[in-house]
Design a protein around this motif. Structure first.
Motif, PDB file in Angstrom:
ATOM      1  N   PRO A 119      81.642  40.134  91.092  1.00 43.47           N
ATOM      2  CA  PRO A 119      82.569  40.458  89.991  1.00 43.47           C
ATOM      3  C   PRO A 119      81.876  40.731  88.652  1.00 43.47           C
ATOM      4  N   ILE A 120      80.587  40.463  88.533  1.00 48.37           N
ATOM      5  CA  ILE A 120      79.906  40.570  87.241  1.00 48.37           C
ATOM      6  C   ILE A 120      79.554  42.025  86.966  1.00 48.37           C
ATOM      7  N   ALA A 121      80.037  42.538  85.835  1.00 49.23           N
ATOM      8  CA  ALA A 121      79.728  43.908  85.425  1.00 49.23           C
ATOM      9  C   ALA A 121      78.681  43.959  84.326  1.00 49.23           C
ATOM     10  N   SER A 122      78.596  42.904  83.521  1.00 50.42           N
ATOM     11  CA  SER A 122      77.636  42.880  82.415  1.00 50.42           C
ATOM     12  C   SER A 122      77.328  41.438  82.052  1.00 50.42           C
ATOM     13  N   LEU A 123      76.299  41.260  81.239  1.00 56.98           N
ATOM     14  CA  LEU A 123      75.893  39.954  80.759  1.00 56.98           C
ATOM     15  C   LEU A 123      76.014  39.920  79.241  1.00 56.98           C
ATOM     16  N   LEU A 175      74.328  32.313  78.507  1.00 51.95           N
ATOM     17  CA  LEU A 175      74.436  33.688  78.987  1.00 51.95           C
ATOM     18  C   LEU A 175      75.603  33.745  79.960  1.00 51.95           C
ATOM     19  N   LYS A 176      76.528  34.663  79.716  1.00 52.44           N
ATOM     20  CA  LYS A 176      77.760  34.724  80.498  1.00 52.44           C
ATOM     21  C   LYS A 176      77.803  36.003  81.331  1.00 52.44           C
ATOM     22  N   GLY A 177      78.326  35.878  82.530  1.00 53.53           N
ATOM     23  CA  GLY A 177      78.616  37.037  83.357  1.00 53.53           C
ATOM     24  C   GLY A 177      80.042  37.492  83.106  1.00 53.53           C
ATOM     25  N   ILE A 178      80.213  38.760  82.693  1.00 55.11           N
ATOM     26  CA  ILE A 178      81.511  39.310  82.311  1.00 55.11           C
ATOM     27  C   ILE A 178      81.986  40.283  83.381  1.00 55.11           C
ATOM     28  N   SER A 179      83.234  40.150  83.785  1.00 57.37           N
ATOM     29  CA  SER A 179      83.788  41.023  84.820  1.00 57.37           C
ATOM     30  C   SER A 179      84.145  42.386  84.240  1.00 57.37           C
ATOM     31  N   GLY A 180      84.336  43.361  85.108  1.00 61.50           N
ATOM     32  CA  GLY A 180      84.684  44.708  84.690  1.00 61.50           C
ATOM     33  C   GLY A 180      86.170  44.990  84.863  1.00 61.50           C
ATOM     34  N   PRO A 190      74.956  32.378  84.026  1.00 56.99           N
ATOM     35  CA  PRO A 190      73.614  32.297  84.611  1.00 56.99           C
ATOM     36  C   PRO A 190      72.633  31.425  83.836  1.00 56.99           C
ATOM     37  N   ALA A 191      72.907  31.187  82.550  1.00 58.89           N
ATOM     38  CA  ALA A 191      72.041  30.306  81.754  1.00 58.89           C
ATOM     39  C   ALA A 191      72.917  29.342  80.979  1.00 58.89           C
ATOM     40  N   VAL A 192      72.567  28.057  81.029  1.00 60.60           N
ATOM     41  CA  VAL A 192      73.375  27.031  80.368  1.00 60.60           C
ATOM     42  C   VAL A 192      72.467  26.086  79.580  1.00 60.60           C
ATOM     43  N   GLY A 204      67.553  14.525  75.019  1.00 59.00           N
ATOM     44  CA  GLY A 204      66.950  15.627  75.762  1.00 59.00           C
ATOM     45  C   GLY A 204      67.805  16.885  75.686  1.00 59.00           C
ATOM     46  N   ARG A 205      67.176  17.969  75.321  1.00 61.83           N
ATOM     47  CA  ARG A 205      67.844  19.284  75.278  1.00 61.83           C
ATOM     48  C   ARG A 205      67.253  20.135  76.397  1.00 61.83           C
ATOM     49  N   TRP A 206      68.099  20.532  77.342  1.00 65.26           N
ATOM     50  CA  TRP A 206      67.637  21.223  78.544  1.00 65.26           C
ATOM     51  C   TRP A 206      68.323  22.573  78.672  1.00 65.26           C
ATOM     52  N   ILE A 207      67.552  23.599  79.035  1.00 63.41           N
ATOM     53  CA  ILE A 207      68.083  24.924  79.337  1.00 63.41           C
ATOM     54  C   ILE A 207      67.786  25.221  80.806  1.00 63.41           C
ATOM     55  N   PHE A 208      68.819  25.665  81.527  1.00 61.18           N
ATOM     56  CA  PHE A 208      68.667  26.052  82.922  1.00 61.18           C
ATOM     57  C   PHE A 208      69.047  27.526  83.067  1.00 61.18           C
ATOM     58  N   ILE A 209      68.094  28.352  83.487  1.00 65.10           N
ATOM     59  CA  ILE A 209      68.371  29.747  83.847  1.00 65.10           C
ATOM     60  C   ILE A 209      68.469  29.772  85.360  1.00 65.10           C
TER      61      ILE A 209
END
Length: 302
Positions: A119-123, A175-180, A190-192, A204-209
């Motif tokens: 469903p992801i058309a763009s980020l 980073l969000k996956g946006i539907s079309g 995809p990234a939080v 603790g500050r954590w980033i997960f891709i």
């Protein structure tokens, strides 16, 4: 300032596209790039840990990774569901064990569920936490994962099923996956960002891709972006509260606002200079509305 440690080993299992020679040279110039055998020792003096191997991690270094996280230090994981496949050395070769959840559950990530990218058309980068703004071009649309957290461990109702105490962390999409199809719904992240405010990993500050990265990432400035995100995680968590002296005011009352801050994590003893900007907005509709029982009509035209 303690260094940032990047875990990358050309002989170690890897998900996605490996950094090219130029990107790897940039990482080595600015950070400590540790292989699987030296990772545990390197983490002892690190402010931030960059994990480039996604689900794969050296089993022998796990206690060092966990100790780093428990000290409230920074973490950036790239390449898929984090810390899911332990890898052990056997007769000079790296052997991956079956996929398992027991390791990332120690980081309060109960499960990582696959997300279909169809469903992801763009980020798009988050506006609220714009750390990925301008970096969307680095990523391709890939299968990703949604993390299921278990960040409430305090049991404030003994004898009852489960726990219902305070949340120890907050989760933000970066980073969000946006539907079309004209709907433009947010269907994936995809990234939080995970900010630990209490509990075992406070500060603790954590980033997960949680997706693999491709050649585009390394060719268009991915090494520089990794440095920016690692520095962001190394700063740790700082919380702010803006509190009024009363819940409501009568006409003519003077409002008093209190700004309270608290720095958490490994750097909480360091002094920082902050600049604050506070904006006060006046509501367009200032007339007090009286509630009428049974009347559910909105005042004014729709």
């Amino acid at each position: 300032m303690n260094p940032t440690v990047v875990f990358y080993d050309p002989s170690f299992p890897y998900a996605g596209e490996r950094p090219d020679a130029e990107a790897l040279a940039q990482l080595r110039e600015r950070y400590i790039v540790a292989d699987a055998l030296s990772l545990a020792e390197a983490l002892q003096s690190a402010d931030a840990y960059v994990h480039l191997h996604g689900p794969y991690f050296p089993k022998a270094a796990w206690l060092a990774i966990l100790a780093h996280a428990r000290e409230g230090k920074g973490l950036l994981s790239v390449g898929g569901a984090p810390f899911r496949i332990p890898v052990a050395e056997n007769q000079g070769r790296w052997v991956a064990e079956p996929e398992q959840t027991g390791y990332h559950q120690q980081l309060q990530i109960h499960e990582a569920l696959p997300v279909d990218p169809a469903p992801i058309a763009s980020l798009a980068a988050s506006r609220e936490v714009p750390q990925f703004e301008g970096r969307e071009r680095l990523f391709t649309i890939e299968p990703t994962y949604g993390v299921v957290l278990h960040v409430t461990k305090a049991d404030d109702q003994p004898g009852q099923l489960g726990s219902s105490g305070p949340m120890d962390a907050r989760l933000y999409p970066l980073l969000k996956g946006i539907s079309g199809c004209g709907l433009e719904r947010e269907v994936a992240a995809p990234a939080v960002l995970l900010e630990n405010t209490k509990g075992e990993f406070a500060g603790g500050r954590w980033i997960f891709i949680n997706q693999v990265i491709r050649e585009r990432f390394w060719q268009q400035g991915g090494a520089e972006a990794i440095g920016e995100w690692a520095e962001f995680t190394s700063a740790g968590v700082t919380e702010f509260w803006l509190k009024p002296n009363y819940a409501s005011y009568e006409p003519g009352d003077r409002a008093v606002l209190t700004l309270q801050g608290q720095r958490l994590g490994a750097k909480r003893g360091e002094t920082l200079d902050w600049t604050y900007t506070v904006r006060l907005y006046k509501a367009v509709q200032t007339e007090v509305q009286q509630a009428v029982p049974g009347d559910f009509q909105l005042p004014g035209p729709l």
